[in-house]
Write a protein that holds these residues in place. Sequence first.
Motif, short mmCIF file in Angstrom:
data_model
loop_
_atom_site.label_atom_id
_atom_site.label_comp_id
_atom_site.label_asym_id
_atom_site.label_seq_id
_atom_site.Cartn_x
_atom_site.Cartn_y
_atom_site.Cartn_z
N LEU A 373 15.17 58.06 46.39
CA LEU A 373 14.91 59.49 46.54
C LEU A 373 13.77 59.88 45.61
N VAL A 374 13.02 60.91 45.99
CA VAL A 374 11.78 61.25 45.27
C VAL A 374 11.73 62.69 44.82
N TRP A 375 11.29 62.88 43.58
CA TRP A 375 10.91 64.17 43.01
C TRP A 375 9.39 64.18 43.06
N ASP A 376 8.81 65.06 43.90
CA ASP A 376 7.36 65.13 44.15
C ASP A 376 6.84 66.36 43.41
N GLU A 377 5.81 66.23 42.58
CA GLU A 377 5.42 67.32 41.67
C GLU A 377 3.94 67.65 41.78
N GLN A 400 0.63 72.88 49.07
CA GLN A 400 0.55 72.84 50.53
C GLN A 400 0.14 71.45 51.00
N ASP A 401 -0.83 70.85 50.33
CA ASP A 401 -1.33 69.55 50.79
C ASP A 401 -0.31 68.44 50.58
N VAL A 402 0.42 68.49 49.47
CA VAL A 402 1.42 67.43 49.28
C VAL A 402 2.57 67.61 50.27
N ILE A 403 2.93 68.88 50.57
CA ILE A 403 4.00 69.11 51.55
C ILE A 403 3.53 68.69 52.95
N THR A 404 2.28 69.01 53.28
CA THR A 404 1.75 68.58 54.59
C THR A 404 1.79 67.06 54.70
N ARG A 405 1.39 66.39 53.60
CA ARG A 405 1.32 64.92 53.64
C ARG A 405 2.71 64.28 53.69
N ASP A 406 3.67 64.84 52.92
CA ASP A 406 4.95 64.14 52.73
C ASP A 406 6.15 64.77 53.43
N HIS A 407 5.93 65.79 54.27
CA HIS A 407 7.12 66.51 54.77
C HIS A 407 7.94 65.73 55.81
N VAL A 412 11.76 62.09 50.11
CA VAL A 412 11.39 63.26 49.30
C VAL A 412 12.50 64.31 49.38
N ALA A 413 13.16 64.53 48.23
CA ALA A 413 14.30 65.45 48.18
C ALA A 413 13.95 66.75 47.44
N LEU A 414 13.00 66.63 46.50
CA LEU A 414 12.68 67.80 45.67
C LEU A 414 11.17 68.01 45.55
N TRP A 415 10.77 69.28 45.67
CA TRP A 415 9.40 69.66 45.34
C TRP A 415 9.44 70.27 43.94
N SER A 416 8.66 69.71 43.00
CA SER A 416 8.64 70.26 41.65
C SER A 416 7.36 71.05 41.44
N LEU A 417 7.53 72.28 40.92
CA LEU A 417 6.41 73.22 40.82
C LEU A 417 5.64 73.09 39.52
N SER A 418 6.29 72.52 38.48
CA SER A 418 5.60 72.55 37.18
C SER A 418 6.33 71.70 36.14
#
Length: 604
Positions: A373-377, A400-407, A412-418
């Motif tokens: 599982l992945v935490w993408d930041e 937006q670009d990482v979500i477009t690429r990896d959605h 990918v379980a989590l999008w990390s904002l900061s």
Amino acid sequence: MRRGAVVLLVLYAFRLSAETAPLIANVGARKTFSLDGVWNTIVDPYETGLSSHFYENAKPKTKSDLVEYDFDHSPKLKVPGDWNSQRESLLFYEGPMWYQRYFSYQKREHMRAFLYFGAANYLARVWLNGKKLGEHMGGFTPFDFEVTDQISDGENSVVVEVDNTRHAEGVPSIHTDWWNYGGLTRSVELVEVPETFVEDYSVQLAKGSTDQILISLKLNGIPLFPANAKGEMAPTVIIPELFVKEQCGDMQRFGVGEYLSCSVRAKPELWSPEKPRLYHVIIAAGEDHIADRIGFRTIQTRGTQILLNGKPIFLRGICLHEEAPFRGGRAFSEEDDRTLFTWAKELGANFVRLAHYPHNEAMVRLADQMGLLVWDEVPVYWEMDFQNPATLENAKAQLQDVITRDHNRAAVALWSLSNETPISPARNAFLKSMAEYARQLDNTRLITSASDKAEHPDDEHAALNDPLGEYLDVIGLNEYVGWYGKYRPADADKMQWTFKYPKPVIVSEFGGGAPYGMHGDKDTRFTEEYQANLYEHQLGMLQKIPALAGMTPWILMDFRSPRRTLVGIQDYYNRKGLISDRGQRKQAFYVLQKFYQEKAQEKH
Ligand code: GCU
């Protein structure tokens, strides 16, 4: 318009690059011509190249002509690759670098061509045959330019200026604890697509459902009209192993630039780290066909638990930077990625935090295959210019670009904002806006951030009350009890943690430094014994946190950092790895491995 379409329509609200084309999804499954290899380069610290028009790649026509640059005879660099680890003299170089190469291409009727960059750190300006295509800012996400009209039949010359100068208003900003590797750090490809092609698609289980697959896809080009009664041209998604063949959008006209969506009932075997089942998925429209391998799983929270496929899961994780083991420099190849993930698996991990920026696409696809599982930041890191609207737009474009690429990646379980941003009204508003945007872009994954703003009312209590938690699904806590600050490793034993928000907590960083092979008693800094002892006490402390849903200790492997100057010990490396950059496992590696083995046996 169905909800799916609305969600994805928002995707293109933020573009942070002059004239870049919409991002083409899954380039790896398309007809491409690789432009990787050796490129001519000119180091240009004073950025003379802009006023001297380096992008024209001019040659003196007569012996008296004045042309003060010559790509053909200039030093070379490999692409993909950062320049810092390729040439000793460039290790600390920050500034403009010019890249140039020739390539030949045969134009084909009814086909379009795009120049696609996996990433370039930090600012890239691109020319083809002397004509400016555009610019892109942000060192860790892909971008592309349409070159159908600019490209020549035969020889072409592409010139790219890449500048990794740090800026206060940048994302990231001036200060980081990683090496500012510059250059064309990921592959460059020419992508050939039909006049109308599938620009983007999403094939995922509906939120919280295990038998409804939501499909959205976006066409780019000229609208398609059903060419024949069989509607073969109609945008269609095929999942052979699930006997799915579904046409999307209304049958009269298949619009471009908008998302066509549909949904289908199916009962896929669910993806999990133990069983990373991927399905062949074919997306077809007009002349265009793309194949992908997609897993189906659900990820949610319930109180302070994280549920994978409806069941509580403990995330046995580890942080890693996108740095290549053994050879050093930015990692970019599947081989680099597989080595790092194999080490994580050996540790007993089912989860990785890809810190502090989007890592290469191959890495995320490998997580799908290997069951991590992945935490993408995105690199909203430490002090940033939170007041600056351009900085927010930049951060949103990278998100937006990482979500477009990896959605479409089940891993990918989590999008990390900061990470570790200072609390202030401007920062809170900035991250609130980021959280809302992330939910608009993808409402099927969890939103998180890493905060190091815990307070210690006394030596036996620690509390994280960071207001950021309000906007998140999962709280990320970075704490260095036993390393930074006044506490020693053993002080962790009596430390009680509380959290303002009743949400799942991932301890997204803890750790201590020790170069491999440095030994002594457990109280001596920078010894493996100190690091291992710190881990023992940390694991004891963290297990007492009721809301603990996972952890990602800092960090899998030692990595380069310009902030780590302690000679003979750090030598410009952050030594908090459990493994050295040469692959040597430190004592603490085995402490965590044993803990994860026990954790994996535990019934939830
Ligand atoms: C911070 C930060 C990391 C850094 C680490 C360290 O928490 O998030 O990027 O490398 O601490 O100090 O080693």
